[in-house]
Design an enzyme around this catalytic site. Structure first.
Site, PDB file in Angstrom:
ATOM      1  N   CYS A  82       0.710  -1.243  -0.027  1.00 55.05           N
ATOM      2  CA  CYS A  82       0.028  -0.051  -0.076  1.00 55.05           C
ATOM      3  C   CYS A  82       0.664   1.326   0.055  1.00 55.05           C
ATOM      4  O   CYS A  82       0.433   2.197  -0.279  1.00 55.05           O
ATOM      5  CB  CYS A  82      -0.978  -0.217   1.106  1.00 55.05           C
ATOM      6  SG  CYS A  82      -2.051  -1.562   1.164  1.00 55.05           S
ATOM      7  N   HIS A 136      -3.126   7.146   2.427  1.00 54.76           N
ATOM      8  CA  HIS A 136      -3.862   5.858   2.017  1.00 54.76           C
ATOM      9  C   HIS A 136      -5.159   5.651   2.515  1.00 54.76           C
ATOM     10  O   HIS A 136      -5.254   5.609   3.766  1.00 54.76           O
ATOM     11  CB  HIS A 136      -2.703   4.685   2.306  1.00 54.76           C
ATOM     12  CG  HIS A 136      -3.017   3.189   2.049  1.00 54.76           C
ATOM     13  ND1 HIS A 136      -3.569   2.941   0.839  1.00 54.76           N
ATOM     14  CD2 HIS A 136      -3.220   2.304   2.995  1.00 54.76           C
ATOM     15  CE1 HIS A 136      -3.923   1.875   1.148  1.00 54.76           C
ATOM     16  NE2 HIS A 136      -3.819   1.138   2.235  1.00 54.76           N
ATOM     17  N   ASN A 190     -10.179  -0.370   0.187  1.00 52.89           N
ATOM     18  CA  ASN A 190      -8.760  -0.304   0.177  1.00 52.89           C
ATOM     19  C   ASN A 190      -8.128  -0.702  -1.200  1.00 52.89           C
ATOM     20  O   ASN A 190      -8.313  -2.044  -1.512  1.00 52.89           O
ATOM     21  CB  ASN A 190      -8.328  -0.987   1.156  1.00 52.89           C
ATOM     22  CG  ASN A 190      -6.660  -1.048   1.384  1.00 52.89           C
ATOM     23  OD1 ASN A 190      -5.836  -0.721   0.573  1.00 52.89           O
ATOM     24  ND2 ASN A 190      -6.146  -1.676   2.705  1.00 52.89           N
TER      25      ASN A 190
HETATM   26  O1  UT7 Z   1      -3.784  -1.325   3.561  1.00 55.71           O
HETATM   27  C1  UT7 Z   1      -2.651  -2.017   4.607  1.00 55.71           C
HETATM   28  C2  UT7 Z   1      -3.227  -1.552   5.915  1.00 55.71           C
HETATM   29  N1  UT7 Z   1      -4.373  -2.323   6.417  1.00 55.71           N
HETATM   30  C3  UT7 Z   1      -5.286  -1.769   7.358  1.00 55.71           C
HETATM   31  O2  UT7 Z   1      -4.887  -0.901   7.608  1.00 55.71           O
HETATM   32  C4  UT7 Z   1      -6.319  -2.415   8.047  1.00 55.71           C
HETATM   33  C5  UT7 Z   1      -6.173  -2.361   9.435  1.00 55.71           C
HETATM   34  N2  UT7 Z   1      -6.891  -3.012  10.114  1.00 55.71           N
HETATM   35  C6  UT7 Z   1      -8.343  -2.658  10.166  1.00 55.71           C
HETATM   36  O3  UT7 Z   1      -8.705  -1.875   9.213  1.00 55.71           O
HETATM   37  C7  UT7 Z   1      -9.374  -3.302  11.242  1.00 55.71           C
HETATM   38  O4  UT7 Z   1      -8.511  -3.985  12.210  1.00 55.71           O
HETATM   39  C8  UT7 Z   1     -10.213  -4.098  10.494  1.00 55.71           C
HETATM   40  C9  UT7 Z   1     -11.296  -3.561   9.616  1.00 55.71           C
HETATM   41  C10 UT7 Z   1      -9.682  -5.278   9.603  1.00 55.71           C
HETATM   42  C11 UT7 Z   1     -11.112  -5.050  11.612  1.00 55.71           C
HETATM   43  O5  UT7 Z   1     -11.447  -4.242  12.545  1.00 55.71           O
HETATM   44  P1  UT7 Z   1     -11.663  -4.436  14.148  1.00 55.71           P
HETATM   45  O6  UT7 Z   1     -12.483  -3.318  14.742  1.00 55.71           O
HETATM   46  O7  UT7 Z   1     -10.102  -4.460  14.263  1.00 55.71           O
HETATM   47  O8  UT7 Z   1     -12.420  -5.732  14.196  1.00 55.71           O
HETATM   48  P2  UT7 Z   1     -11.627  -7.110  14.839  1.00 55.71           P
HETATM   49  O9  UT7 Z   1     -10.852  -7.634  13.909  1.00 55.71           O
HETATM   50  O10 UT7 Z   1     -11.273  -7.129  16.213  1.00 55.71           O
HETATM   51  O11 UT7 Z   1     -12.949  -8.081  14.931  1.00 55.71           O
HETATM   52  C12 UT7 Z   1     -14.125  -7.693  15.900  1.00 55.71           C
HETATM   53  C13 UT7 Z   1     -15.225  -8.674  15.908  1.00 55.71           C
HETATM   54  C14 UT7 Z   1     -14.826 -10.035  15.594  1.00 55.71           C
HETATM   55  O12 UT7 Z   1     -16.006 -10.833  16.323  1.00 55.71           O
HETATM   56  P3  UT7 Z   1     -15.753 -11.209  17.942  1.00 55.71           P
HETATM   57  O13 UT7 Z   1     -14.224 -11.954  17.986  1.00 55.71           O
HETATM   58  O14 UT7 Z   1     -15.487  -9.777  18.772  1.00 55.71           O
HETATM   59  O15 UT7 Z   1     -16.874 -12.147  18.324  1.00 55.71           O
HETATM   60  C15 UT7 Z   1     -14.746 -10.526  14.452  1.00 55.71           C
HETATM   61  O16 UT7 Z   1     -14.780 -11.989  14.010  1.00 55.71           O
HETATM   62  O17 UT7 Z   1     -15.863  -8.599  14.268  1.00 55.71           O
HETATM   63  C16 UT7 Z   1     -15.816  -9.704  13.802  1.00 55.71           C
HETATM   64  N3  UT7 Z   1     -15.631  -9.442  12.254  1.00 55.71           N
HETATM   65  C17 UT7 Z   1     -16.903  -9.049  11.399  1.00 55.71           C
HETATM   66  N4  UT7 Z   1     -17.764  -9.295  11.787  1.00 55.71           N
HETATM   67  C18 UT7 Z   1     -18.745  -8.913  10.617  1.00 55.71           C
HETATM   68  C19 UT7 Z   1     -14.675  -9.416  11.551  1.00 55.71           C
HETATM   69  N5  UT7 Z   1     -14.836  -9.364  10.389  1.00 55.71           N
HETATM   70  C20 UT7 Z   1     -16.242  -8.992  10.195  1.00 55.71           C
HETATM   71  C21 UT7 Z   1     -17.365  -8.774   9.118  1.00 55.71           C
HETATM   72  N6  UT7 Z   1     -18.539  -8.699   9.645  1.00 55.71           N
HETATM   73  N7  UT7 Z   1     -16.662  -8.414   7.879  1.00 55.71           N
END
Ligand code: UT7
Length: 340
Positions: free
Chosen positions: A122, A263, A293
């Site tokens: 990225c 980005h 993204n």
């Molecule tokens: O371009 C390169 C750089 N990339 C980035 O910058 C991405 C950086 N990371 C992020 O943007 C975020 O970490 C994400 C958007 C990927 C995830 O958001 P988060 O707030 O960190 O969520 P999480 O991974 O902590 O997941 C929270 C909950 C989990 O459920 P439990 O364990 O709390 O029951 C996940 O299983 O959300 C669940 N979850 C979803 N639920 C509905 C994960 N993906 C989804 C989904 N829909 N698509």
């Protein structure tokens, strides 16, 4: 409060023109609800993404890159045959080799240019601008085309809801040129990498470490794996630190910035950086809601949209910021081209 006079930068490398291209097909959050266990509310509140563009099956990364390149070359006023350098930043190339850049070089008719790909995920567009700028500053080359282009839909596991909702396809491009007697242009740049954290965001299979095999296909290790929360934290820390260092180096205050083009990975990351650096909300360019993204393409697309929407005036101070797999990161200050 009076704004303190800002340091003038000696910047002979100018952006002559920008271009972008995003595929026609729109994939909305509602569409994704039918594909994986997710919902529009989760995606919107956690990421700010509402829809993304998906390339047609017969469109490869070079096809997206070519459209963006044509737009940038048209806008630059140059002809393709005047280009000396073509760099394509991508992590979803058409194939291992030849490079996507050589395919674009041929299709564009840029007969004089040398061409190569650049892999910084990225952060690729800023890496590309800095590499091209230094080539031009060497005095051996006059004009360069830098493209960030991705068909992320080809490296995604469409059954993995933690990644498939995030990415989209597209391309952004800029023609840059050496112009001795002009004001404005590309200013201080900082690039960085920390390869020790590469495992947190990667495509582990399908390369020379783990060549494509039935096992790779079965475990889907030829698609993106990401430790989202870790990446999130490092993205905010790295981009904030880079932004502050660059402002210090240029002796610019946050309020001097007409526009920050980060980005586009996640609206919450953009907001975290904005508040830490101390930039007003309306000074941060956001289009993550429309495209998700697009990895190396995102800054080029955003820059082109800002230009075409009339968002940049001569003399405007702009900051580009990126973070991606590697980890890699980068920032670049520029002053929008002023009439000579
Ligand atoms: O371009 C390169 C750089 N990339 C980035 O910058 C991405 C950086 N990371 C992020 O943007 C975020 O970490 C994400 C958007 C990927 C995830 O958001 P988060 O707030 O960190 O969520 P999480 O991974 O902590 O997941 C929270 C909950 C989990 O459920 P439990 O364990 O709390 O029951 C996940 O299983 O959300 C669940 N979850 C979803 N639920 C509905 C994960 N993906 C989804 C989904 N829909 N698509």
């Amino acid at each position: 409060m009076p704004v303190k006079p800002t340091k003038d930068l000696d910047m002979p490398i100018q952006i002559l023109g920008t271009g972008s291209y995003t595929p026609e097909k729109v994939l909305t959050n509602q569409d994704l609800e039918k594909m994986v266990e997710t919902n529009d509310e989760w995606i919107t509140t956690r990421t700010g993404i509402r829809e993304r563009r998906i390339a047609a099956e017969d469109q490869a990364t070079s096809d997206l890159a070519l459209e963006a390149a044509k737009n940038a070359v048209d806008a630059s006023g140059l002809g393709a045959e005047e280009l000396d350098v073509i760099l394509v930043a991508t992590c979803s190339p058409d194939m291992f080799f030849p490079s996507t850049a050589t395919i674009v070089q041929d299709q564009l008719g840029a007969k004089k240019a040398f061409a190569m790909d650049l892999s910084a995920a990225c952060s690729g567009f800023i890496y590309g601008l800095e590499v091209a700028r230094n080539l031009l500053e060497s005095g051996r080359y006059q004009n360069a085309l830098v493209i960030g282009a991705e068909k992320m839909s080809s490296v995604i596991d469409w059954e993995d809801r933690t990644t498939c909702i995030l990415f989209g396809d597209g391309a952004g491009a800029a023609v840059i040129s050496r112009e001795e007697n002009s004001s404005g242009g590309l200013g201080p740049c900082e690039l960085g990498a920390n390869g020790a954290l590469g495992h947190l965001l990667c495509i582990p299979g399908g390369g020379s470490r783990k060549p494509l095999s039935e096992e790779v296909l079965a475990e889907k290790s030829h698609t993106i794996e990401m430790a989202g929360q870790e990446v999130f934290k490092h993205a905010v820390t790295s981009m904030t630190r880079t932004a502050k260092r660059l402002l210090k180096e240029a002796e610019w205050a946050p309020e001097d910035l007409a526009l920050v083009i980060p980005h586009q990975a996640n609206q919450r990351i953009l907001e975290a950086i904005r508040s830490r650096v101390g930039v007003e909300k309306d000074r941060v360019f956001v289009n993550v809601d429309k495209y998700g993204n697009t990895s190396a393409a995102s800054i080029g697309i955003a820059l082109d949209e800002a230009v075409r929407q009339g968002g940049l005036k001569p003399g405007d101070k702009v900051m580009l910021l990126a973070f991606g797999a590697g980890f890699t990161w980068g920032g670049l200050l520029l002053e929008w081209r002023s009439p000579v």
